[in-house]
Design a protein around this motif. Structure first.
Motif, PDB file in Angstrom:
ATOM      1  N   GLU A 175     -13.646  -0.265 -57.607  1.00  0.00           N
ATOM      2  CA  GLU A 175     -13.547   0.270 -58.965  1.00  0.00           C
ATOM      3  C   GLU A 175     -12.631  -0.584 -59.840  1.00  0.00           C
ATOM      4  N   ASP A 176     -11.548  -1.085 -59.257  1.00  0.00           N
ATOM      5  CA  ASP A 176     -10.625  -1.929 -60.014  1.00  0.00           C
ATOM      6  C   ASP A 176     -11.263  -3.277 -60.351  1.00  0.00           C
ATOM      7  N   LYS A 177     -12.087  -3.790 -59.434  1.00  0.00           N
ATOM      8  CA  LYS A 177     -12.829  -5.021 -59.723  1.00  0.00           C
ATOM      9  C   LYS A 177     -13.778  -4.816 -60.900  1.00  0.00           C
ATOM     10  N   ALA A 178     -14.429  -3.650 -60.926  1.00  0.00           N
ATOM     11  CA  ALA A 178     -15.352  -3.356 -62.028  1.00  0.00           C
ATOM     12  C   ALA A 178     -14.609  -3.282 -63.352  1.00  0.00           C
ATOM     13  N   LEU A 179     -13.426  -2.672 -63.344  1.00  0.00           N
ATOM     14  CA  LEU A 179     -12.623  -2.587 -64.566  1.00  0.00           C
ATOM     15  C   LEU A 179     -12.136  -3.969 -64.997  1.00  0.00           C
ATOM     16  N   PHE A 180     -11.832  -4.825 -64.023  1.00  0.00           N
ATOM     17  CA  PHE A 180     -11.469  -6.200 -64.357  1.00  0.00           C
ATOM     18  C   PHE A 180     -12.630  -6.913 -65.029  1.00  0.00           C
ATOM     19  N   GLU A 181     -13.825  -6.816 -64.446  1.00  0.00           N
ATOM     20  CA  GLU A 181     -14.982  -7.493 -65.029  1.00  0.00           C
ATOM     21  C   GLU A 181     -15.297  -6.937 -66.419  1.00  0.00           C
ATOM     22  N   GLN A 182     -15.069  -5.642 -66.602  1.00  0.00           N
ATOM     23  CA  GLN A 182     -15.250  -5.049 -67.923  1.00  0.00           C
ATOM     24  C   GLN A 182     -14.291  -5.688 -68.932  1.00  0.00           C
TER      25      GLN A 182
ATOM     26  N   GLY B 272      -5.962  -2.472 -66.596  1.00  0.00           N
ATOM     27  CA  GLY B 272      -5.182  -1.431 -65.929  1.00  0.00           C
ATOM     28  C   GLY B 272      -3.710  -1.724 -66.069  1.00  0.00           C
ATOM     29  N   ASN B 273      -2.928  -1.359 -65.072  1.00  0.00           N
ATOM     30  CA  ASN B 273      -1.481  -1.559 -65.145  1.00  0.00           C
ATOM     31  C   ASN B 273      -0.995  -2.804 -64.424  1.00  0.00           C
ATOM     32  N   GLU B 274      -1.922  -3.627 -63.958  1.00  0.00           N
ATOM     33  CA  GLU B 274      -1.561  -4.884 -63.313  1.00  0.00           C
ATOM     34  C   GLU B 274      -2.167  -6.053 -64.078  1.00  0.00           C
ATOM     35  N   LEU B 275      -1.419  -7.136 -64.161  1.00  0.00           N
ATOM     36  CA  LEU B 275      -1.900  -8.368 -64.780  1.00  0.00           C
ATOM     37  C   LEU B 275      -3.114  -8.896 -64.027  1.00  0.00           C
ATOM     38  N   THR B 276      -4.133  -9.340 -64.765  1.00  0.00           N
ATOM     39  CA  THR B 276      -5.296  -9.977 -64.144  1.00  0.00           C
ATOM     40  C   THR B 276      -5.698 -11.202 -64.956  1.00  0.00           C
ATOM     41  N   LEU B 277      -6.682 -11.900 -64.437  1.00  0.00           N
ATOM     42  CA  LEU B 277      -7.239 -13.037 -65.178  1.00  0.00           C
ATOM     43  C   LEU B 277      -7.752 -12.625 -66.546  1.00  0.00           C
TER      44      LEU B 277
END
Length: 218
Positions: free
Chosen positions: A92-99, A160-165
């Motif tokens: 689910e977190d991967k999906a939110l990242f891709e979003q 979300g609450n964590e830094l991502t690409l």
């Protein structure tokens, strides 16, 4: 064999983001300067690596990859266990990242390019800026950032609450806004300002901006 990054020397555009990910992930690399001013990116040797004759490109022990966002995803996944985590692992977190990454690519980045073309690029070429056109484009970018303000009011980062690409991708184009006299990233709203300041104040980014892309990030 140490990873090779083919790019210009300045920490801007897609090359800057790849160099930033290399730094955040503490990945040693050799910087190979591509002299685009003298057409090095259109040489047969370079076109064999990137058929469109663009930068950046990486050579990871014979594995050639171009397009900055693809490179960043590859590096973040291959070196997931070292440096700064930049990709989530839960489905689910991967999906939110891709979003969030799609939002940057489809909504934010194209609008910033429009602003750059009307302001930053024209100023560099000594051409007059169409102030009415620029105002309209900035208004459209402002509307995008209104949505960012809402999103970032609910969470620390875009996915979300964590830094991502997805957050770091914004550094490929947004820093050029101020160079074009459009200081919107720190004046739009408290949530966008807080988020943007956290990105541009990352030590790895500050070092890249000061020193350029010079080599090993370990």
């Amino acid at each position: 064999m140490v990873l090779k990054l083919y790019s210009g020397a300045r920490a801007g555009g897609g090359s800057g983001i790849v160099a930033l990910v290399l730094a955040e992930k503490q990945i040693p690399f050799e910087h190979v300067f591509v002299d685009m001013a003298n057409g090095a990116h259109k040489s047969p040797e370079f076109l064999a690596k990137h058929p469109f004759g663009q930068i950046p490109v990486i050579d990871d022990d014979g594995f050639i990859l171009y397009e900055s966002r693809a490179i960043c995803r590859y590096l973040a996944e291959k070196y997931a266990d070292q440096g700064t985590p930049l990709l989530p692992t839960r489905l689910e977190d991967k999906a939110l990242f891709e979003q969030a990454a799609s939002v940057e690519f489809a909504n934010f980045h194209p609008q910033v390019l429009k602003v750059m073309n009307e302001s930053f690029s024209k100023k560099r070429q000594g051409l007059p800026v169409d102030e009415a056109a620029l105002a309209q484009i900035v208004s459209e970018l402002s509307a995008k950032l209104d949505v960012y303000e809402v999103i970032l009011g609910k969470q620390k980062f875009l996915a979300g609450n964590e830094l991502t690409l997805a957050d770091l991708f914004h550094l490929s184009s947004a820093p050029f806004l101020a160079g074009g006299g459009v200081d919107i990233m720190t004046s739009k709203g408290p949530n966008v300002t807080r988020w943007w300041n956290e990105l541009i104040q990352r030590p790895a980014w500050i070092k890249l901006r000061e020193e350029g892309i010079t080599g090993t990030a370990s």
